[in-house]
Design a protein around this motif. Structure first.
Motif, mmCIF file in Angstrom:
data_model
loop_
_atom_site.group_PDB
_atom_site.id
_atom_site.type_symbol
_atom_site.label_atom_id
_atom_site.label_comp_id
_atom_site.label_asym_id
_atom_site.label_seq_id
_atom_site.Cartn_x
_atom_site.Cartn_y
_atom_site.Cartn_z
ATOM 1 N N GLN A 155 -14.328 -18.431 5.184
ATOM 2 C CA GLN A 155 -12.846 -19.016 5.492
ATOM 3 C C GLN A 155 -12.379 -19.295 4.279
ATOM 4 O O GLN A 155 -12.694 -19.949 3.512
ATOM 5 N N LEU A 156 -10.943 -19.069 4.040
ATOM 6 C CA LEU A 156 -10.106 -19.261 3.101
ATOM 7 C C LEU A 156 -8.806 -20.146 3.347
ATOM 8 O O LEU A 156 -8.348 -19.825 4.529
ATOM 9 N N GLU A 157 -8.593 -21.220 3.006
ATOM 10 C CA GLU A 157 -7.518 -22.137 3.546
ATOM 11 C C GLU A 157 -6.355 -21.414 3.007
ATOM 12 O O GLU A 157 -5.975 -21.152 1.684
ATOM 13 N N PRO A 158 -5.331 -21.267 4.010
ATOM 14 C CA PRO A 158 -4.162 -20.933 3.515
ATOM 15 C C PRO A 158 -3.183 -21.784 2.685
ATOM 16 O O PRO A 158 -2.468 -21.329 1.768
ATOM 17 N N SER A 159 -3.523 -22.906 2.782
ATOM 18 C CA SER A 159 -2.812 -23.818 1.686
ATOM 19 C C SER A 159 -3.273 -23.888 0.411
ATOM 20 O O SER A 159 -2.555 -24.005 -0.514
ATOM 21 N N LEU A 160 -4.446 -23.402 0.077
ATOM 22 C CA LEU A 160 -5.039 -23.223 -1.186
ATOM 23 C C LEU A 160 -4.226 -21.856 -1.627
ATOM 24 O O LEU A 160 -3.826 -21.922 -2.908
ATOM 25 N N VAL A 161 -4.039 -21.012 -0.933
ATOM 26 C CA VAL A 161 -3.412 -19.696 -1.407
ATOM 27 C C VAL A 161 -2.051 -20.063 -1.533
ATOM 28 O O VAL A 161 -1.394 -19.427 -2.810
ATOM 29 N N ARG A 162 -1.330 -20.853 -0.661
ATOM 30 C CA ARG A 162 0.064 -21.169 -0.996
ATOM 31 C C ARG A 162 0.109 -21.884 -2.231
ATOM 32 O O ARG A 162 0.991 -21.659 -3.411
ATOM 33 N N LYS A 163 -0.880 -23.024 -2.749
ATOM 34 C CA LYS A 163 -0.831 -23.505 -4.143
ATOM 35 C C LYS A 163 -0.993 -22.728 -4.986
ATOM 36 O O LYS A 163 -0.438 -22.832 -6.288
ATOM 37 N N LEU A 164 -1.893 -21.626 -4.991
ATOM 38 C CA LEU A 164 -2.154 -20.687 -5.840
ATOM 39 C C LEU A 164 -0.963 -19.858 -6.374
ATOM 40 O O LEU A 164 -0.803 -19.598 -7.503
ATOM 41 N N LEU A 165 -0.141 -19.330 -5.377
ATOM 42 C CA LEU A 165 0.659 -18.440 -5.591
ATOM 43 C C LEU A 165 2.040 -19.264 -6.139
ATOM 44 O O LEU A 165 2.771 -18.857 -6.962
ATOM 45 N N THR A 166 2.204 -20.507 -5.496
ATOM 46 C CA THR A 166 3.152 -21.405 -5.946
ATOM 47 C C THR A 166 3.063 -21.846 -7.353
ATOM 48 O O THR A 166 4.076 -21.729 -8.297
ATOM 49 N N ARG A 167 1.839 -21.941 -7.910
ATOM 50 C CA ARG A 167 1.474 -22.259 -9.383
ATOM 51 C C ARG A 167 1.770 -20.999 -10.303
ATOM 52 O O ARG A 167 2.470 -21.347 -11.167
ATOM 53 N N ARG A 168 1.558 -19.863 -9.793
ATOM 54 C CA ARG A 168 1.933 -18.617 -10.522
ATOM 55 C C ARG A 168 3.369 -18.389 -10.557
ATOM 56 O O ARG A 168 3.719 -17.677 -11.468
ATOM 57 N N HIS A 169 4.125 -18.627 -9.423
ATOM 58 C CA HIS A 169 5.275 -18.238 -9.312
ATOM 59 C C HIS A 169 6.063 -19.495 -8.690
ATOM 60 O O HIS A 169 6.549 -19.474 -7.508
ATOM 61 N N PRO A 170 6.412 -20.542 -9.576
ATOM 62 C CA PRO A 170 6.999 -21.835 -9.138
ATOM 63 C C PRO A 170 8.318 -21.641 -8.351
ATOM 64 O O PRO A 170 8.691 -22.534 -7.669
#
Length: 121
Positions: free
Chosen positions: A15-30
């Motif tokens: 399982q992969l947490e959507p909150s982690l993916v959101r943080k990763l995407l936001t970090r790359r594209h603030p």
């Protein structure tokens, strides 16, 4: 009548947490905003990519272990060896039923990385 999906067969570690993916995407594209559906889609894509990478790296490790076992190399371990990052399973039962297991190492992932990136683009 029930159907099986990847989620039904997934282990908790898969399982992969959507909150982690959101943080990763936001970090790359603030400055970019992401809908919940976009985050869920990205989460599923990353999860499938990681599962496929693990499977391909495991095949690479098994092939290397088979080659090393044939030529007497060091990569095959007995099941009694302790290693936290081990791929494979054994039946136990001592030397009579000993099953060799193989570790997935960073070089196995590196060998499949280019192919994975081409397949997922």
């Amino acid at each position: 009548m029930s159907s099986t999906t990847d989620e039904d067969d997934a282990l908790p570690s898969d399982q992969l947490e959507p909150s982690l993916v959101r943080k990763l995407l936001t970090r790359r594209h603030p400055d970019q905003r992401f809908s919940n559906d976009a985050i869920l889609a990205a989460t599923e894509l990353i999860r499938k990519f990681m599962l496929e990478a693990r499977e391909r790296a495991a095949m690479e490790a098994e092939c290397e272990a088979d080659t090393d076992a044939h030529f007497g190399g060091p990569s095959v371990m007995s099941q009694d060896d302790d290693d936290d990052d081990v791929f494979g399973s054994g039946t136990g039962g001592g030397a009579k039923n000993a099953v060799s297991i193989t570790s997935i190492k960073p070089e196995h992932i590196a060998r499949v990385a280019a192919e994975m990136l081409l397949d997922f683009t």
